[in-house]
Write an enzyme that holds these catalytic residues in place. Structure first.
Site, PDB file in Angstrom:
ATOM      1  N   GLY A  86      -4.911   4.196   8.830  1.00 17.00           N
ATOM      2  CA  GLY A  86      -4.863   3.357   7.628  1.00 17.00           C
ATOM      3  C   GLY A  86      -4.370   1.959   7.929  1.00 17.00           C
ATOM      4  N   GLY A  88      -2.026  -0.449   8.387  1.00 14.91           N
ATOM      5  CA  GLY A  88      -0.579  -0.444   8.578  1.00 14.91           C
ATOM      6  C   GLY A  88      -0.008  -1.847   8.670  1.00 14.91           C
ATOM      7  NE  ARG A  89      -2.342  -4.575  13.338  1.00 13.90           N
ATOM      8  CZ  ARG A  89      -2.637  -4.861  14.558  1.00 13.90           C
ATOM      9  NH1 ARG A  89      -2.011  -5.815  15.162  1.00 13.90           N
ATOM     10  NH2 ARG A  89      -3.574  -4.192  15.194  1.00 13.90           N
ATOM     11  CE  LYS A 109      -5.559  -7.227  12.909  1.00 15.13           C
ATOM     12  NZ  LYS A 109      -6.704  -7.278  13.835  1.00 15.13           N
ATOM     13  CG  ASP A 121       6.646  -5.477  12.603  1.00 12.99           C
ATOM     14  OD1 ASP A 121       5.417  -5.229  12.653  1.00 12.99           O
ATOM     15  OD2 ASP A 121       7.181  -6.373  13.287  1.00 12.99           O
ATOM     16  NE  ARG A 180     -10.762  -0.054   9.121  1.00 15.84           N
ATOM     17  CZ  ARG A 180     -10.219  -0.973   9.909  1.00 15.84           C
ATOM     18  NH1 ARG A 180     -10.169  -0.774  11.197  1.00 15.84           N
ATOM     19  NH2 ARG A 180      -9.707  -2.075   9.398  1.00 15.84           N
ATOM     20  CG  ASP A 245      -8.882   3.383  14.590  1.00 11.49           C
ATOM     21  OD1 ASP A 245      -9.222   3.998  15.619  1.00 11.49           O
ATOM     22  OD2 ASP A 245      -7.958   2.563  14.570  1.00 11.49           O
ATOM     23  CG  ASN A 246     -10.072  -0.394  16.245  1.00  6.41           C
ATOM     24  OD1 ASN A 246      -9.553  -0.526  15.129  1.00  6.41           O
ATOM     25  ND2 ASN A 246      -9.358  -0.292  17.349  1.00  6.41           N
ATOM     26  CG  ASP A 255      -9.396  -3.789  14.179  1.00  7.07           C
ATOM     27  OD1 ASP A 255      -9.376  -4.662  13.293  1.00  7.07           O
ATOM     28  OD2 ASP A 255      -8.826  -2.693  14.043  1.00  7.07           O
TER      29      ASP A 255
HETATM   30  P1  AMP Z   1      -5.325  -0.987  16.123  1.00  6.61           P
HETATM   31  O1  AMP Z   1      -5.445  -0.162  17.347  1.00  6.61           O
HETATM   32  O2  AMP Z   1      -4.772  -2.346  16.379  1.00  6.61           O
HETATM   33  O3  AMP Z   1      -6.574  -1.048  15.359  1.00  6.61           O
HETATM   34  O4  AMP Z   1      -4.241  -0.270  15.196  1.00  6.61           O
HETATM   35  C1  AMP Z   1      -4.175   1.124  15.062  1.00  6.61           C
HETATM   36  C2  AMP Z   1      -3.276   1.521  13.928  1.00  6.61           C
HETATM   37  O5  AMP Z   1      -1.946   1.009  14.109  1.00  6.61           O
HETATM   38  C3  AMP Z   1      -3.718   1.012  12.566  1.00  6.61           C
HETATM   39  O6  AMP Z   1      -3.471   2.026  11.627  1.00  6.61           O
HETATM   40  C4  AMP Z   1      -2.844  -0.187  12.355  1.00  6.61           C
HETATM   41  O7  AMP Z   1      -2.692  -0.489  10.988  1.00  6.61           O
HETATM   42  C5  AMP Z   1      -1.534   0.278  12.970  1.00  6.61           C
HETATM   43  N1  AMP Z   1      -0.686  -0.852  13.364  1.00  6.61           N
HETATM   44  C6  AMP Z   1      -0.929  -1.734  14.358  1.00  6.61           C
HETATM   45  N2  AMP Z   1       0.050  -2.650  14.427  1.00  6.61           N
HETATM   46  C7  AMP Z   1       0.950  -2.358  13.464  1.00  6.61           C
HETATM   47  C8  AMP Z   1       2.180  -2.950  13.031  1.00  6.61           C
HETATM   48  N3  AMP Z   1       2.681  -4.041  13.587  1.00  6.61           N
HETATM   49  N4  AMP Z   1       2.807  -2.353  11.996  1.00  6.61           N
HETATM   50  C9  AMP Z   1       2.310  -1.246  11.400  1.00  6.61           C
HETATM   51  N5  AMP Z   1       1.160  -0.665  11.767  1.00  6.61           N
HETATM   52  C10 AMP Z   1       0.477  -1.205  12.787  1.00  6.61           C
HETATM   53 MG    MG Z   2      -7.797  -1.143  14.122  1.00  2.00          MG
END
Ligand code: AMP
Ligand code: MG
Length: 473
Positions: A86, A88-89, A109, A121, A180, A245-246, A255
């Site tokens: 989901g 998350g940031r 983002k 965070d 996605r 997810d990407n 992403d």
């Molecule tokens: P990503 O591999 O960058 O696409 O991220 C994978 C997952 O990690 C996704 O659910 C993002 O929302 C979460 N995520 C990445 N960075 C952060 C962050 N700084 N704080 C919270 N969730 C994060």
């Molecule tokens: Mg991602």
């Protein structure tokens, strides 16, 4: 501002997302506002560059019509199943209907925690924000389907990474949607057939209106992804983290984390620090895309009627990836060597060049561009390796009309090279954004020879070369 919000995702049942306001930024400062994109979307170039634009893109004030939310999704990360990821940031502010009627997601983002943040965070630091801004806009300028960057701001707050305080930043990302493969997986894993049906109807209407059944949707997504991956390969792009997810259902690149453009060519090239086994290496990208699409197909099975027959049809459709990819690859690489309508036997000619480039560690971008400017030979430490190939190539080119013109529009002069991006980030951290501006200007028209940007054509010296890139959360 004439842009109108119409938030179709916010109208889904509550289990699709969590309503979430972005955090307020204590002292927002604009880094970049994409005026041309703002015009295209209906925000207006002046609006995005003005106080209301800054307020929206820093999360401090929502324009009327925005309904911020974090989307739920799941995914396979490096092949391992994660039932809940989901946003998350990131926070989806809503969807804008552009003056021409097209629908776009507007997403912040790095704007703070959401219910999907787990231990993160929810913030982003300046480095990854600028990397995504530069590379996604460079991809768009290269004509490759991609999410776009509408703005970048400093929040005025520090974020902590690996024990260091870093300048906090937010990227405003624009996508034709953020749906996605992992969005489908989220509901498939919960055996939520009702949600799968809603999502399927939504993406058909939104992205593939010609599709009438889930199988036709699958066929269309397979084709879009096959063409996208071929485009990546044609410019030496390595996504770096092709988790499900990407992978966007719309067929846009999404992403930009540890992504990179290759300097010297090698099919097993990897940059990402977390890709220890080369799962997402340059040459592995087509197989990985097909694997991700098989995960997508399995999500659609419950909507495809009798199970045995559905599996058979889906399997055949996934098998079709290779055919579309191969045809697109041949068309793109054919043009790169000056052949407009390549024949099957031209594949061997292209592969022979690539093999020689790999052995010689020839620079991907400079070698291909150099084919039409006469400088390709200089990219080989053993010029004979090029000359032998060139002889065969010249024979074949004799059958082509104006191959120089074809090559000049197929081979970019400038790409966002890693060492340039890293140097730009290092300057930005010291509050010098001039290298960011120059890099953006250099990459805006990547096929035009522009003497003032000649320095951006150079491959890195050995001491400049960047071996590793980081996910940059
Ligand atoms: P990503 O591999 O960058 O696409 O991220 C994978 C997952 O990690 C996704 O659910 C993002 O929302 C979460 N995520 C990445 N960075 C952060 C962050 N700084 N704080 C919270 N969730 C994060
Ligand atoms: Mg991602």
């Amino acid at each position: 501002m004439t842009a109108k919000f119409d938030n179709s995702y916010a109208r889904f049942p509550a289990r699709f997302f969590a309503r979430q306001m972005p955090d307020a930024a204590p002292a927002p400062q604009r880094i970049a506002a994409n005026g041309a994109l703002a015009e295209r979307l209906g925000f207006g170039g002046d609006w995005i560059a003005g106080p209301e634009g800054l307020a929206m893109t820093s999360g401090n004030a929502m324009p009327s019509g925005a309904e911020p939310l974090a989307q739920a999704y799941a995914g396979h990360q490096f092949g391992g199943w994660v039932p809940q990821l989901g946003d998350g940031r990131a926070v989806l502010l809503g969807e804008i209907i552009a003056p021409d009627g097209a629908r776009f997601d507007i997403q912040l983002k790095g704007s703070g925690q959401t219910p999907f943040s787990r231990r993160g965070d929810g913030k982003a630091w300046l480095g990854p924000v600028l990397r995504e801004y530069v590379v996604s806009e460079a991809m768009a300028a290269l004509g490759i389907p991609t999410t776009r960057a509408l703005a970048a701001v400093l929040t005025g707050e520090a974020v902590y990474r690996d024990g260091f305080a870093r300048p906090g930043a937010i990227l405003t990302r624009v996508a034709s949607s953020h749906i996605r493969v992992g969005t489908f997986q989220y509901f498939a894993a919960r055996e939520d057939t009702e949600a799968l049906q809603l999502l399927t109807d939504h993406v058909i209407a939104r992205h593939y209106p010609q599709a009438e059944t889930p199988l036709e949707l699958l066929t269309a997504v397979v084709a879009a992804q096959a063409r996208l991956i071929a485009r990546w390969l044609s410019v030496g792009f390595i996504h770096g983290v092709m988790n499900t997810d990407n992978m966007s259902i719309s067929g846009e690149t999404i992403d930009y984390g540890p992504c990179a453009f290759m300097d010297h060519y090698h099919p097993s090239k990897v940059f990402s620090s977390i890709d220890a086994y080369g799962r997402y290496a340059y040459g592995a990208q087509p197989q990985i895309a097909a694997w991700n699409l098989a995960q997508f197909a399995s999500c659609l099975l419950p909507l495809m009627g009798e199970r045995e027959a559905a599996i058979e049809a889906a399997t055949i459709t996934i098998g079709g990836f290779t055919e579309v990819f191969q045809a697109e690859w041949l068309a793109l690489f054919g043009r790169k060597i000056g052949i407009t309508a390549p024949r099957p036997e031209d594949r061997a000619l292209i592969e022979d060049l690539l093999n020689r480039m790999a052995v010689e560690r020839a620079d991907f971008t400079r070698t291909f561009r150099g084919l039409s400017t006469g400088t390709a030979r200089a990219e080989f430490t053993e010029p004979l390796a090029f000359d032998q190939w060139s002889e065969r190539w010249q024979t074949r080119l004799a059958e082509e009309r104006d191959p120089e013109a074809v090559m000049a529009t197929a081979n970019p002069v400038r790409i966002p090279r890693n060492h340039r991006i890293e140097a730009m980030i290092a300057s930005a951290v010291e509050d010098d954004f001039a290298p960011f501006e120059t890099l953006m200007a250099a990459l805006a028209a990547p096929f035009d020879p522009a003497p003032e940007f000649a320095a951006f054509e150079a491959a890195p010296r050995p001491d400049e070369a960047v071996a590793r890139t980081f996910c940059g959360t």
